[in-house]
Design a protein around this motif. Structure first.
Motif, PDB file in Angstrom:
ATOM      1  N   VAL A   1       8.604  13.524  -3.570  1.00 38.21           N
ATOM      2  CA  VAL A   1       7.396  14.149  -4.113  1.00 38.21           C
ATOM      3  C   VAL A   1       6.196  13.211  -3.981  1.00 38.21           C
ATOM      4  CG1 VAL A   1       6.297  14.983  -6.233  1.00 38.21           C
ATOM      5  CG2 VAL A   1       8.622  15.680  -5.687  1.00 38.21           C
ATOM      6  N   GLY A   2       6.353  11.981  -4.423  1.00 41.31           N
ATOM      7  CA  GLY A   2       5.251  11.020  -4.354  1.00 41.31           C
ATOM      8  C   GLY A   2       4.788  10.765  -2.930  1.00 41.31           C
ATOM      9  N   SER A   3       5.739  10.672  -2.010  1.00 38.61           N
ATOM     10  CA  SER A   3       5.400  10.413  -0.609  1.00 38.61           C
ATOM     11  C   SER A   3       4.663  11.584   0.019  1.00 38.61           C
ATOM     12  CB  SER A   3       6.662  10.127   0.197  1.00 38.61           C
ATOM     13  OG  SER A   3       7.282   8.970  -0.278  1.00 38.61           O
ATOM     14  N   CYS A   4       5.135  12.795  -0.243  1.00 40.18           N
ATOM     15  CA  CYS A   4       4.485  13.975   0.346  1.00 40.18           C
ATOM     16  C   CYS A   4       3.062  14.140  -0.168  1.00 40.18           C
ATOM     17  CB  CYS A   4       5.312  15.225   0.067  1.00 40.18           C
ATOM     18  SG  CYS A   4       6.851  15.266   1.008  1.00 40.18           S
ATOM     19  N   VAL A   5       2.842  13.912  -1.455  1.00 42.58           N
ATOM     20  CA  VAL A   5       1.488  14.029  -2.010  1.00 42.58           C
ATOM     21  C   VAL A   5       0.600  12.909  -1.464  1.00 42.58           C
ATOM     22  CG1 VAL A   5       0.110  14.038  -4.127  1.00 42.58           C
ATOM     23  CG2 VAL A   5       2.306  15.217  -4.073  1.00 42.58           C
ATOM     24  N   ALA A   6       1.144  11.701  -1.351  1.00 43.69           N
ATOM     25  CA  ALA A   6       0.369  10.582  -0.791  1.00 43.69           C
ATOM     26  C   ALA A   6       0.014  10.855   0.671  1.00 43.69           C
ATOM     27  CB  ALA A   6       1.151   9.282  -0.912  1.00 43.69           C
ATOM     28  N   LEU A   7       0.963  11.390   1.428  1.00 39.35           N
ATOM     29  CA  LEU A   7       0.671  11.736   2.824  1.00 39.35           C
ATOM     30  C   LEU A   7      -0.443  12.774   2.907  1.00 39.35           C
ATOM     31  CD1 LEU A   7       4.248  11.884   4.370  1.00 39.35           C
ATOM     32  CD2 LEU A   7       2.361  10.450   5.166  1.00 39.35           C
ATOM     33  N   ALA A   8      -0.364  13.775   2.038  1.00 43.60           N
ATOM     34  CA  ALA A   8      -1.403  14.812   2.030  1.00 43.60           C
ATOM     35  C   ALA A   8      -2.773  14.216   1.730  1.00 43.60           C
ATOM     36  CB  ALA A   8      -1.052  15.889   1.006  1.00 43.60           C
ATOM     37  N   GLU A   9      -2.829  13.221   0.864  1.00 43.61           N
ATOM     38  CA  GLU A   9      -4.112  12.597   0.517  1.00 43.61           C
ATOM     39  C   GLU A   9      -4.690  11.771   1.664  1.00 43.61           C
ATOM     40  OE1 GLU A   9      -3.757  10.235  -2.988  1.00 43.61           O
ATOM     41  OE2 GLU A   9      -3.624  11.962  -4.320  1.00 43.61           O
ATOM     42  N   ILE A  10      -3.839  11.029   2.367  1.00 41.45           N
ATOM     43  CA  ILE A  10      -4.393  10.093   3.356  1.00 41.45           C
ATOM     44  C   ILE A  10      -4.619  10.706   4.725  1.00 41.45           C
ATOM     45  CG2 ILE A  10      -3.491   8.077   2.162  1.00 41.45           C
ATOM     46  CD1 ILE A  10      -1.397   7.802   4.355  1.00 41.45           C
TER      47      ILE A  10
ATOM     48  N   GLU B   1       9.122   7.956   5.996  1.00 44.60           N
ATOM     49  CA  GLU B   1      10.501   7.560   5.718  1.00 44.60           C
ATOM     50  C   GLU B   1      10.881   7.908   4.276  1.00 44.60           C
ATOM     51  OE1 GLU B   1      12.863   3.374   5.454  1.00 44.60           O
ATOM     52  OE2 GLU B   1      11.544   3.653   7.181  1.00 44.60           O
ATOM     53  N   ASP B   2       9.980   7.643   3.341  1.00 48.85           N
ATOM     54  CA  ASP B   2      10.244   7.960   1.934  1.00 48.85           C
ATOM     55  C   ASP B   2      10.265   9.469   1.681  1.00 48.85           C
ATOM     56  OD1 ASP B   2      10.472   5.306   1.248  1.00 48.85           O
ATOM     57  OD2 ASP B   2       8.408   5.138   0.513  1.00 48.85           O
ATOM     58  N   ALA B   3       9.555  10.231   2.502  1.00 49.56           N
ATOM     59  CA  ALA B   3       9.549  11.687   2.336  1.00 49.56           C
ATOM     60  C   ALA B   3      10.921  12.291   2.642  1.00 49.56           C
ATOM     61  CB  ALA B   3       8.484  12.315   3.233  1.00 49.56           C
ATOM     62  N   ALA B   4      11.768  11.552   3.325  1.00 44.24           N
ATOM     63  CA  ALA B   4      13.120  12.013   3.621  1.00 44.24           C
ATOM     64  C   ALA B   4      14.162  11.325   2.735  1.00 44.24           C
ATOM     65  CB  ALA B   4      13.431  11.757   5.096  1.00 44.24           C
ATOM     66  N   SER B   5      13.710  10.681   1.675  1.00 39.53           N
ATOM     67  CA  SER B   5      14.593   9.940   0.778  1.00 39.53           C
ATOM     68  C   SER B   5      15.512  10.883  -0.001  1.00 39.53           C
ATOM     69  CB  SER B   5      13.751   9.130  -0.213  1.00 39.53           C
ATOM     70  OG  SER B   5      14.556   8.549  -1.201  1.00 39.53           O
TER      71      SER B   5
ATOM     72  N   ILE C   1       0.811  -1.218   0.000  1.00 39.96           N
ATOM     73  CA  ILE C   1       0.000   0.000   0.000  1.00 39.96           C
ATOM     74  C   ILE C   1       0.846   1.270   0.000  1.00 39.96           C
ATOM     75  CG2 ILE C   1      -1.619   1.353   1.408  1.00 39.96           C
ATOM     76  CD1 ILE C   1      -3.186  -1.208   1.844  1.00 39.96           C
ATOM     77  N   PRO C   2       1.831   1.418   0.893  1.00 36.26           N
ATOM     78  CA  PRO C   2       2.608   2.669   0.850  1.00 36.26           C
ATOM     79  C   PRO C   2       3.368   2.857  -0.470  1.00 36.26           C
ATOM     80  CG  PRO C   2       3.190   1.376   2.800  1.00 36.26           C
ATOM     81  CD  PRO C   2       2.238   0.578   1.994  1.00 36.26           C
ATOM     82  N   ARG C   3       3.898   1.790  -0.998  1.00 34.77           N
ATOM     83  CA  ARG C   3       4.657   1.880  -2.257  1.00 34.77           C
ATOM     84  C   ARG C   3       3.735   2.263  -3.412  1.00 34.77           C
ATOM     85  NH1 ARG C   3       9.691   0.171  -1.577  1.00 34.77           N
ATOM     86  NH2 ARG C   3      10.084   0.067  -3.797  1.00 34.77           N
ATOM     87  N   LEU C   4       2.540   1.680  -3.432  1.00 39.64           N
ATOM     88  CA  LEU C   4       1.611   1.995  -4.507  1.00 39.64           C
ATOM     89  C   LEU C   4       1.051   3.408  -4.375  1.00 39.64           C
ATOM     90  CD1 LEU C   4      -0.318  -1.371  -4.914  1.00 39.64           C
ATOM     91  CD2 LEU C   4       1.492  -0.444  -6.345  1.00 39.64           C
ATOM     92  N   LEU C   5       0.779   3.833  -3.143  1.00 35.58           N
ATOM     93  CA  LEU C   5       0.313   5.205  -2.951  1.00 35.58           C
ATOM     94  C   LEU C   5       1.368   6.201  -3.415  1.00 35.58           C
ATOM     95  CD1 LEU C   5      -1.485   5.035   0.502  1.00 35.58           C
ATOM     96  CD2 LEU C   5      -2.513   5.560  -1.704  1.00 35.58           C
ATOM     97  N   ARG C   6       2.613   5.929  -3.084  1.00 37.06           N
ATOM     98  CA  ARG C   6       3.700   6.807  -3.528  1.00 37.06           C
ATOM     99  C   ARG C   6       3.788   6.812  -5.047  1.00 37.06           C
ATOM    100  NH1 ARG C   6       8.994   4.513  -2.385  1.00 37.06           N
ATOM    101  NH2 ARG C   6       8.976   4.043  -4.580  1.00 37.06           N
ATOM    102  N   ALA C   7       3.697   5.637  -5.665  1.00 37.25           N
ATOM    103  CA  ALA C   7       3.795   5.536  -7.121  1.00 37.25           C
ATOM    104  C   ALA C   7       2.579   6.160  -7.817  1.00 37.25           C
ATOM    105  CB  ALA C   7       3.951   4.082  -7.543  1.00 37.25           C
ATOM    106  N   CYS C   8       1.424   6.115  -7.186  1.00 36.71           N
ATOM    107  CA  CYS C   8       0.225   6.746  -7.755  1.00 36.71           C
ATOM    108  C   CYS C   8       0.355   8.263  -7.780  1.00 36.71           C
ATOM    109  CB  CYS C   8      -1.018   6.364  -6.958  1.00 36.71           C
ATOM    110  SG  CYS C   8      -1.565   4.684  -7.245  1.00 36.71           S
ATOM    111  N   ASN C   9       1.314   8.792  -7.056  1.00 37.92           N
ATOM    112  CA  ASN C   9       1.555  10.234  -7.014  1.00 37.92           C
ATOM    113  C   ASN C   9       2.920  10.577  -7.591  1.00 37.92           C
ATOM    114  OD1 ASN C   9      -0.872  11.302  -5.502  1.00 37.92           O
ATOM    115  ND2 ASN C   9      -0.222   9.629  -4.204  1.00 37.92           N
ATOM    116  N   ASP C  10       3.419   9.725  -8.461  1.00 36.52           N
ATOM    117  CA  ASP C  10       4.714   9.938  -9.105  1.00 36.52           C
ATOM    118  C   ASP C  10       4.664  11.200  -9.963  1.00 36.52           C
ATOM    119  OD1 ASP C  10       7.314   8.194  -9.722  1.00 36.52           O
ATOM    120  OD2 ASP C  10       6.740   9.253 -11.560  1.00 36.52           O
TER     121      ASP C  10
END
Length: 158
Positions: A131-140, A120-124, A71-80
């Protein structure tokens, strides 16, 4: 687009330690009608029929034990940042979760582990991951209370 999406799916299967999952993810990501008409889609090459919902249902059931990490990987990739990768991964997301309320309930079920992974990915070092992690975090996190997000009680005044 296909390369970026394939890279994300391959990375997810490697992290899970299950390279065979890559083929299941590929089948779920090519569920668009345009791809179904092609003679060279993943389902045809693997000898599968994506027209039957039974195959898709079986894939969803087989991937259930891995959802906490997927789920976290796909959410991040959905916001690539790449539009084509984002669109193909969104198709995979809908194929895996069903979209809508079903997807939201899966996010709720794995919320804290998803938040931890995305933070963790937001600090990658990789900007695409950030970018993908921050947008996914904002969504959830929208519409959730502090306690839902794993926050503690109120602070006592000094």
């Amino acid at each position: 687009a296909a390369l970026g999406a394939f890279r994300e799916m391959a990375s997810a299967s490697v992290v899970l330690g299950r390279p065979d999952i890559l083929y299941s993810l590929m089948l779920l990501s090519v569920s668009l009608p345009l791809w179904q008409k092609s003679d060279y889609n993943a389902a045809t090459l693997l000898g599968k029929s994506i027209d039957s919902s039974g195959d898709i249902g079986e894939i969803r059931i087989a991937l259930r034990p891995h959802l906490e990490k997927l789920i976290p990987r796909l959410l991040r990739a959905c916001n690539d940042p790449n539009k084509q990768t984002r669109e193909q991964m969104s198709t995979l997301w809908i194929g895996l979760t069903g979209g809508g309320a079903e997807a939201r309930s899966l996010i709720n079920k794995y919320l804290l582990s998803t938040l931890d992974s995305l933070m963790e990915d937001a600090a990658s070092k990789l900007w695409r991951a950030r970018v993908g992690s921050c947008v996914a975090l904002a969504e959830i996190i929208v519409g959730r209370s502090w306690q839902d997000l794993g926050g503690g009680g109120e602070l006592d005044s000094f």
